[in-house]
Scaffold this motif. Structure first.
Motif, PDB file in Angstrom:
ATOM      1  N   TYR A 153       0.861  -1.178   0.000  1.00 17.13           N
ATOM      2  CA  TYR A 153       0.000   0.000   0.000  1.00 17.13           C
ATOM      3  C   TYR A 153       0.897   1.227   0.000  1.00 17.13           C
ATOM      4  CZ  TYR A 153      -4.205  -2.660   1.296  1.00 17.13           C
ATOM      5  OH  TYR A 153      -5.271  -3.521   1.304  1.00 17.13           O
ATOM      6  N   ARG A 154       0.388   2.296  -0.628  1.00 21.52           N
ATOM      7  CA  ARG A 154       1.149   3.550  -0.669  1.00 21.52           C
ATOM      8  C   ARG A 154       0.200   4.720  -0.464  1.00 21.52           C
ATOM      9  NH1 ARG A 154       5.355   4.545  -5.532  1.00 21.52           N
ATOM     10  NH2 ARG A 154       6.276   2.749  -4.462  1.00 21.52           N
ATOM     11  N   GLN A 170       0.384  -7.132   4.068  1.00 23.23           N
ATOM     12  CA  GLN A 170       0.159  -8.086   5.146  1.00 23.23           C
ATOM     13  C   GLN A 170       0.303  -7.449   6.531  1.00 23.23           C
ATOM     14  OE1 GLN A 170       4.071 -10.279   4.077  1.00 23.23           O
ATOM     15  NE2 GLN A 170       3.516 -11.028   6.100  1.00 23.23           N
ATOM     16  N   TYR A 171       0.961  -6.274   6.603  1.00 24.59           N
ATOM     17  CA  TYR A 171       1.125  -5.589   7.884  1.00 24.59           C
ATOM     18  C   TYR A 171       0.017  -4.570   8.143  1.00 24.59           C
ATOM     19  CZ  TYR A 171       5.763  -7.625   8.352  1.00 24.59           C
ATOM     20  OH  TYR A 171       6.801  -8.502   8.492  1.00 24.59           O
ATOM     21  N   ALA A 172      -0.848  -4.354   7.144  1.00 24.88           N
ATOM     22  CA  ALA A 172      -1.923  -3.371   7.314  1.00 24.88           C
ATOM     23  C   ALA A 172      -2.813  -3.766   8.490  1.00 24.88           C
ATOM     24  CB  ALA A 172      -2.749  -3.269   6.036  1.00 24.88           C
ATOM     25  N   GLY A 173      -3.045  -2.823   9.375  1.00 18.73           N
ATOM     26  CA  GLY A 173      -3.863  -3.065  10.556  1.00 18.73           C
ATOM     27  C   GLY A 173      -3.104  -3.648  11.725  1.00 18.73           C
ATOM     28  N   TRP A 174      -1.831  -4.019  11.529  1.00 13.92           N
ATOM     29  CA  TRP A 174      -1.092  -4.706  12.591  1.00 13.92           C
ATOM     30  C   TRP A 174       0.087  -3.902  13.108  1.00 13.92           C
ATOM     31  CZ3 TRP A 174      -4.240  -8.052  14.292  1.00 13.92           C
ATOM     32  CH2 TRP A 174      -5.097  -8.726  13.435  1.00 13.92           C
ATOM     33  N   LEU A 180      -1.113   1.735  10.014  1.00 12.75           N
ATOM     34  CA  LEU A 180      -1.051   1.135   8.685  1.00 12.75           C
ATOM     35  C   LEU A 180      -2.461   0.692   8.288  1.00 12.75           C
ATOM     36  CD1 LEU A 180       1.899   1.254   9.511  1.00 12.75           C
ATOM     37  CD2 LEU A 180       2.243  -0.991   8.472  1.00 12.75           C
ATOM     38  N   GLY A 181      -3.094   1.489   7.436  1.00 14.51           N
ATOM     39  CA  GLY A 181      -4.500   1.275   7.114  1.00 14.51           C
ATOM     40  C   GLY A 181      -4.732   0.303   5.979  1.00 14.51           C
ATOM     41  N   PRO A 189      -4.142 -10.459   2.369  1.00 19.69           N
ATOM     42  CA  PRO A 189      -2.854 -10.701   3.056  1.00 19.69           C
ATOM     43  C   PRO A 189      -2.870 -10.306   4.520  1.00 19.69           C
ATOM     44  CG  PRO A 189      -2.513  -9.633   0.928  1.00 19.69           C
ATOM     45  CD  PRO A 189      -3.987  -9.602   1.184  1.00 19.69           C
ATOM     46  N   PHE A 190      -3.722  -9.323   4.878  1.00 16.22           N
ATOM     47  CA  PHE A 190      -3.724  -8.823   6.260  1.00 16.22           C
ATOM     48  C   PHE A 190      -4.720  -9.561   7.156  1.00 16.22           C
ATOM     49  CE2 PHE A 190      -6.287  -5.971   3.519  1.00 16.22           C
ATOM     50  CZ  PHE A 190      -7.551  -6.283   3.997  1.00 16.22           C
ATOM     51  N   ASP A 191      -5.425 -10.577   6.635  1.00 20.03           N
ATOM     52  CA  ASP A 191      -6.451 -11.248   7.432  1.00 20.03           C
ATOM     53  C   ASP A 191      -5.879 -11.910   8.684  1.00 20.03           C
ATOM     54  OD1 ASP A 191      -8.676 -10.507   6.033  1.00 20.03           O
ATOM     55  OD2 ASP A 191      -8.761 -12.298   4.789  1.00 20.03           O
ATOM     56  N   GLU A 192      -4.621 -12.305   8.630  1.00 18.54           N
ATOM     57  CA  GLU A 192      -3.949 -12.856   9.804  1.00 18.54           C
ATOM     58  C   GLU A 192      -2.712 -12.018  10.080  1.00 18.54           C
ATOM     59  OE1 GLU A 192      -3.081 -16.914   9.024  1.00 18.54           O
ATOM     60  OE2 GLU A 192      -5.183 -17.493   8.724  1.00 18.54           O
TER      61      GLU A 192
END
Length: 625
Positions: A315-316, A562-566, A590-591, A604-607
């Motif tokens: 994401y950017r 994969q790091y979005a939200g984490w 990280l939205g 990718p971010f589900d886990e």
């Protein structure tokens, strides 16, 4: 082509579950839509309870601008900064929830936390619906947070911030905007001073809201004599900002102690298209004498838009920063070094809407079974109540008295029959002038009348006793009726509570995903997932930019999807003005991109890349009876 980030168009409870989780996120306009100090820079959100000459001030960030009254959490980051925005580490910062006894909001863990190497003290607050004393007042007033710091000399500085509270109803009752307030000076002096106040209206995607009416008010202006130069109502510009100039006149000696103790509190409010009011507050220090003032200010702006890279791995987002001096004049051609620090990281997972619907049925099935059982119990108890109400008033004592009264009444009738016969015989004897019989029958009449009188007295006593017995039996019956009525009413209330919970759960509009988030305490092995993108497309955790003629520079950030939200990071900006360092920071979560968030396909971010070991965030928990 850039696309809008997640738009918050679901119910307030859905918003709550989306934003809940132990502090995941904190960036405006993203999955974790937070009310941060992104527009405030590092040298403007300052407080002033018992404020004296101090070069420190506090900045309060919240991972979300609103809590939901059915139960919610938020992560509060309090930054202790020096006069020019640099973080102050290793100092104790206190967070207090105003009126915590009544509003049901508590701090999980200690209310006194030492600032980390970047000057941040992190707290988690929780709203427990069962502890809320007055929901209507909480929805009206929101939650006021107060942060306090005492330096080594015992000098205090404080700051305040409001978190709004929304009900679990339709999304039209959720504010479309929230506000940030910025002041260009940490402290005003009692000998007379002024400041520039900037209020920014921010939409649910983190972008500025232009052309909206904002009202600024000065709390206790009649006492502290602080005034706004011009109207207190203004219209936001193209960036969502409205500026006010405030003046503190020379404070009379009699008021100096009071204004230093209380500081100057500013309140701002905005009304959105649904007539929902959003409020925010800030406090300014007041000092007895001249102290060091900031040399300038760095503020951040966000595009409110997020995009995927061509390879769909990242994401950017485009952002900007503005560097000005203490008077608000832009500083062109200044080199600003940007760096990134990890603020928070979490483990956990997202539940999709299909999974949430499955959880909904799991919650509903036992409730529906319980409702059927309660309805059956209610019918039985209502039938018993009707039976009690239809029973005659009767008891063994009443029956005994009624029988005894009947016997006495019969005895009276018998005596009256004997009396009539004696009176007839007396009349015959008198006609015959039979003196012996006359005397005999006169004596019988006197005796019978005496007996009747005694029986009447006894009858009267028995009837009094019967009245008392009937009253006692009636009271006992009414008591049984009352007891049974209470049982019926309790069952009705229990049944209605279950029915209301079922209706609330059935009607709850769920988002496409709900996050279960648990904070990682030890972040020593957590890798930074975010970087700045230079003009050549290279990604680096540090970069130096140069301001243009308006004092502005643009920059982009990029992170793996994969790091979005984490992860939540802090962007730090540093430049040198008049040989002094000027610092600022932006808390950035990280939205997630809306189209990815809404997709039924796995993402990718589900886990979390750090593992799924985290308790289920149940969106229906606050609605269960």
């Amino acid at each position: 082509m850039k696309k809008k980030e997640i738009s918050f168009k679901f119910s307030a409870v859905a918003l709550a579950v989306l934003l809940a989780g132990c502090g995941g996120g904190g960036s405006d306009g993203y999955y974790n839509n937070g009310s941060s100090s992104t527009e405030s820079g590092g040298s403007i959100n300052n407080g002033g309870s018992n404020a004296v000459e101090t070069n420190y001030h506090l900045i309060i960030n919240a991972s979300k601008p609103q809590l939901v009254v059915t139960g919610d959490t938020a992560v509060i980051t309090v930054k202790l900064a020096d006069v020019n925005g640099g973080g102050v580490s290793g100092e104790s910062v206190v967070l207090a929830v105003e009126d915590t006894i009544n509003n049901g909001v508590t701090i999980e863990g200690s209310s006194n936390v030492k600032s980390d190497e970047n000057g941040n003290a992190i707290f988690t607050i929780r709203l427990t619906p069962s502890n809320v004393k007055n929901i209507s007042e909480l929805l009206r007033d929101g939650i006021r947070l107060n942060a306090i710091y005492k330096d080594a000399a015992g000098k205090l500085t404080s700051q305040t911030r409001i978190l709004e509270v929304v009900d679990s109803v339709q999304s039209s009752n959720i504010a479309q905007y929230h506000l940030d307030i910025a002041v260009n000076k940490p402290t005003l002096v009692v000998t007379g001073d002024n400041a520039i106040v900037t209020v920014k209206a921010i939409d649910e995607n983190g972008g500025g809201v232009s052309g909206r009416e904002v009202t600024l008010s000065i709390v206790d202006t009649k006492t502290n004599k602080v005034t706004i130069n011009g109207s207190s109502v203004g219209i936001t510009d193209s960036n969502g900002n409205i500026k006010y100039n405030i003046t503190l006149p020379t404070v009379p000696d009699s008021l100096v102690s009071n204004i230093i103790d209380s500081g100057i509190t500013l309140d701002a409010k905005i009304v959105d298209g649904n007539q929902v009011v959003s409020k925010q507050s800030i406090k300014i220090n007041v000092s007895k004498g001249v102290i060091e003032q900031p040399i300038g200010n760095i503020t951040f702006g966000k595009s409110g838009e997020l995009a995927k890279t061509a390879d769909a791995l990242y994401y950017r987002e485009a952002l900007s920063a503005h560097v000005v001096d203490i008077d608000g004049k832009p500083l062109p051609n200044y080199r600003v070094t940007m760096s990134i620090d990890l603020l928070r990281a979490g483990r956990g997972y997202f539940q999709t809407k299909a999974q949430l619907d499955g959880t909904r049925n799991i919650r509903l099935n036992p409730l529906r079974a319980n409702l059927n059982t309660q309805n059956s119990n209610l019918r039985q108890q209502e039938s018993l109540l009707a039976s009690i109400q239809g029973e005659p008033v009767q008891s063994a004592e009443i029956t005994r008295l009624q029988n005894e009264i009947a016997t006495v009444e019969q005895q009276i009738r018998d005596q009256r029959s004997l009396l009539a016969k004696a009176q007839t015989n007396l009349e015959l004897a008198q006609n015959r002038k039979n003196e012996p019989f006359i005397q005999q029958y006169q004596a019988e009449i006197i005796s019978i009348n005496g007996e009747i009188a005694q029986l009447n007295l006894r009858l009267e006593g028995l009837r009094v006793k019967l009245t008392t017995a009937i009253a006692s039996a009636t009271a006992e019956k009414q008591q049984r009726i009352n007891q049974q009525t209470n049982i019926v009413n309790d069952l009705k209330n229990q049944t209605q509570t279950i029915a209301d919970a079922i209706k609330s759960i059935e009607s709850l509009v769920l988002p496409s995903r709900v996050q279960s988030y648990c904070e990682i305490v030890d972040k020593s092995n957590v890798q930074l997932a975010t970087g700045f993108v230079d003009p050549q497309g290279n990604v680096s955790p540090t970069f130096t930019y140069t301001t243009d003629s308006t004092g502005k520079f643009n920059f982009s950030v990029q992170y793996l999807r994969q790091y979005a939200g984490w992860q939540t990071v802090e962007f730090k900006a540093k430049t040198s003005v008049s040989t002094k360092d000027l610092n600022s920071s932006l808390v950035y979560g990280l939205g997630l991109l809306k189209e990815d968030f809404d997709s039924e396909a796995g993402q990718p971010f589900d886990e979390s890349p750090y593992g799924q070991n985290c308790a289920l965030n149940d969106p229906f928990a606050g609605l269960l009876p």
